[in-house]
Design a protein around this motif. Sequence first.
Motif, PDB file in Angstrom:
ATOM      1  N   UNK A 242       0.826  -1.210   0.000  1.00  0.00           N
ATOM      2  CA  UNK A 242       0.000   0.000   0.000  1.00  0.00           C
ATOM      3  C   UNK A 242       0.856   1.254   0.000  1.00  0.00           C
ATOM      4  N   UNK A 243       1.943   1.241   0.759  1.00  0.00           N
ATOM      5  CA  UNK A 243       2.838   2.407   0.790  1.00  0.00           C
ATOM      6  C   UNK A 243       3.482   2.616  -0.571  1.00  0.00           C
ATOM      7  N   UNK A 244       3.930   1.550  -1.188  1.00  0.00           N
ATOM      8  CA  UNK A 244       4.579   1.677  -2.494  1.00  0.00           C
ATOM      9  C   UNK A 244       3.601   2.171  -3.557  1.00  0.00           C
ATOM     10  N   UNK A 245       2.383   1.654  -3.532  1.00  0.00           N
ATOM     11  CA  UNK A 245       1.385   2.085  -4.517  1.00  0.00           C
ATOM     12  C   UNK A 245       1.039   3.558  -4.329  1.00  0.00           C
ATOM     13  N   UNK A 246       0.872   3.977  -3.069  1.00  0.00           N
ATOM     14  CA  UNK A 246       0.591   5.385  -2.778  1.00  0.00           C
ATOM     15  C   UNK A 246       1.736   6.273  -3.252  1.00  0.00           C
ATOM     16  N   UNK A 247       2.960   5.868  -2.955  1.00  0.00           N
ATOM     17  CA  UNK A 247       4.120   6.671  -3.353  1.00  0.00           C
ATOM     18  C   UNK A 247       4.210   6.798  -4.860  1.00  0.00           C
ATOM     19  N   UNK A 248       3.930   5.713  -5.570  1.00  0.00           N
ATOM     20  CA  UNK A 248       3.978   5.749  -7.024  1.00  0.00           C
ATOM     21  C   UNK A 248       2.889   6.665  -7.583  1.00  0.00           C
ATOM     22  N   UNK A 249       1.691   6.574  -7.022  1.00  0.00           N
ATOM     23  CA  UNK A 249       0.584   7.394  -7.512  1.00  0.00           C
ATOM     24  C   UNK A 249       0.794   8.877  -7.227  1.00  0.00           C
ATOM     25  N   UNK A 250       1.433   9.178  -6.097  1.00  0.00           N
ATOM     26  CA  UNK A 250       1.605  10.572  -5.688  1.00  0.00           C
ATOM     27  C   UNK A 250       2.968  11.145  -6.063  1.00  0.00           C
ATOM     28  N   UNK A 251       3.768  10.383  -6.781  1.00  0.00           N
ATOM     29  CA  UNK A 251       5.111  10.822  -7.196  1.00  0.00           C
ATOM     30  C   UNK A 251       5.977  11.172  -5.998  1.00  0.00           C
ATOM     31  N   UNK A 252       5.892  10.351  -4.970  1.00  0.00           N
ATOM     32  CA  UNK A 252       6.675  10.535  -3.753  1.00  0.00           C
ATOM     33  C   UNK A 252       8.046   9.900  -3.943  1.00  0.00           C
ATOM     34  N   UNK A 253       9.079  10.546  -3.426  1.00  0.00           N
ATOM     35  CA  UNK A 253      10.428   9.992  -3.463  1.00  0.00           C
ATOM     36  C   UNK A 253      10.545   9.000  -2.305  1.00  0.00           C
ATOM     37  N   UNK A 254      10.399   7.713  -2.597  1.00  0.00           N
ATOM     38  CA  UNK A 254      10.339   6.671  -1.570  1.00  0.00           C
ATOM     39  C   UNK A 254      11.622   5.855  -1.541  1.00  0.00           C
ATOM     40  N   UNK A 255      12.133   5.665  -0.324  1.00  0.00           N
ATOM     41  CA  UNK A 255      13.249   4.755  -0.106  1.00  0.00           C
ATOM     42  C   UNK A 255      12.856   3.790   1.008  1.00  0.00           C
ATOM     43  N   UNK A 256      13.545   2.683   1.092  1.00  0.00           N
ATOM     44  CA  UNK A 256      13.154   1.655   2.049  1.00  0.00           C
ATOM     45  C   UNK A 256      14.338   1.211   2.903  1.00  0.00           C
ATOM     46  N   UNK A 257      14.021   0.901   4.156  1.00  0.00           N
ATOM     47  CA  UNK A 257      14.992   0.327   5.080  1.00  0.00           C
ATOM     48  C   UNK A 257      14.348  -0.906   5.696  1.00  0.00           C
ATOM     49  N   UNK A 258      14.976  -2.053   5.507  1.00  0.00           N
ATOM     50  CA  UNK A 258      14.497  -3.279   6.133  1.00  0.00           C
ATOM     51  C   UNK A 258      15.209  -3.452   7.462  1.00  0.00           C
ATOM     52  N   UNK A 259      14.435  -3.492   8.545  1.00  0.00           N
ATOM     53  CA  UNK A 259      15.022  -3.588   9.874  1.00  0.00           C
ATOM     54  C   UNK A 259      15.720  -4.923  10.055  1.00  0.00           C
ATOM     55  N   UNK A 260      16.899  -4.866  10.645  1.00  0.00           N
ATOM     56  CA  UNK A 260      17.670  -6.073  10.874  1.00  0.00           C
ATOM     57  C   UNK A 260      17.499  -6.597  12.282  1.00  0.00           C
ATOM     58  N   UNK A 261      18.531  -7.264  12.769  1.00  0.00           N
ATOM     59  CA  UNK A 261      18.463  -7.874  14.095  1.00  0.00           C
ATOM     60  C   UNK A 261      18.292  -6.841  15.191  1.00  0.00           C
ATOM     61  N   UNK A 262      18.847  -5.659  14.983  1.00  0.00           N
ATOM     62  CA  UNK A 262      18.678  -4.566  15.946  1.00  0.00           C
ATOM     63  C   UNK A 262      17.848  -3.477  15.284  1.00  0.00           C
ATOM     64  N   UNK A 263      16.530  -3.486  15.484  1.00  0.00           N
ATOM     65  CA  UNK A 263      15.675  -2.505  14.804  1.00  0.00           C
ATOM     66  C   UNK A 263      16.001  -1.057  15.139  1.00  0.00           C
ATOM     67  N   UNK A 264      16.528  -0.805  16.331  1.00  0.00           N
ATOM     68  CA  UNK A 264      16.866   0.579  16.690  1.00  0.00           C
ATOM     69  C   UNK A 264      17.918   1.121  15.738  1.00  0.00           C
ATOM     70  N   UNK A 265      18.901   0.299  15.403  1.00  0.00           N
ATOM     71  CA  UNK A 265      19.917   0.733  14.431  1.00  0.00           C
ATOM     72  C   UNK A 265      19.265   1.074  13.092  1.00  0.00           C
ATOM     73  N   UNK A 266      18.257   0.316  12.705  1.00  0.00           N
ATOM     74  CA  UNK A 266      17.569   0.558  11.434  1.00  0.00           C
ATOM     75  C   UNK A 266      16.754   1.844  11.486  1.00  0.00           C
TER      76      UNK A 266
ATOM     77  N   UNK B  58       6.836  -5.703  15.041  1.00  0.00           N
ATOM     78  CA  UNK B  58       8.141  -5.812  15.689  1.00  0.00           C
ATOM     79  C   UNK B  58       8.857  -4.467  15.826  1.00  0.00           C
ATOM     80  N   UNK B  59       8.350  -3.444  15.160  1.00  0.00           N
ATOM     81  CA  UNK B  59       8.995  -2.127  15.222  1.00  0.00           C
ATOM     82  C   UNK B  59       8.390  -1.232  16.298  1.00  0.00           C
ATOM     83  N   UNK B  60       7.288  -1.652  16.908  1.00  0.00           N
ATOM     84  CA  UNK B  60       6.582  -0.782  17.852  1.00  0.00           C
ATOM     85  C   UNK B  60       7.435  -0.461  19.074  1.00  0.00           C
TER      86      UNK B  60
END
Length: 220
Positions: free
Chosen positions: A93-117, A135-137
């Motif tokens: 849903x985020x990717x589709x919204x970003x594409x439709x709205x021409x948003x500059x979207x980048x992604x970070x996949x959280x690793x073993x230590x989510x705080x670092x991410x 898991x990010x809450x």
Amino acid sequence: MRLHPKTIASVTVTLLLAAFLTGCSADDWSQPHAMPTAVGALGDGFLPTDPPSPEATIDPEEGSWDDVHPSGGLRVVLLRKGDDDPEAAMTGAVRSWADAEKVDLREVEAGANPIDSIVEAMQMHPDLIISAGNDLVDPLAAVTPSHLDQQFLVIGAELAEPTENVTAVDWTGAAFRGEGLGASSHYDPATFTPERCAAAVRAGTAAVLHDQTGIVIWID
């Protein structure tokens, strides 16, 4: 007129350098950047009669966010963790919204230590970080109070005590609030439909663009 080979080479290098610099300028988030504004107003029924207090939950009318779009240049980081069906629906849903709205979207996949991410995402200097995944809450609850200048949007979950820079969108079947805390409703992965996740992204970003932050938005 025939150009000398050295002249042709010089022109080619100049054009390539210009293209490279233009591309860097367009993609370099480290440069000063004004937060894009909202295009379109929140519809009747999005906000209650009285302005919502911090940490309040609002229940906007369906579709009251549909006319709100970001102006050009919005920078968003999608912070995600997990690969189950609910997360796939939210990230899609985020990717589709970003594409439709021409948003500059980048992604970070959280690793073993989510705080670092989370720190990695903040160091990219986005206008907004959108979080997907229960898991990010808890890591977000630990980090966000110390970074009030960074806006966060949590989809399909919420922080128990959000600060003014954390907005959440929930619905019946979502609403995870962290380990050891009761959810606002029974967790049901089947409620993370593409349609509901799409509505959550649009409702949440509409609120952030209109400076209605630090609240929980409850949708059907």
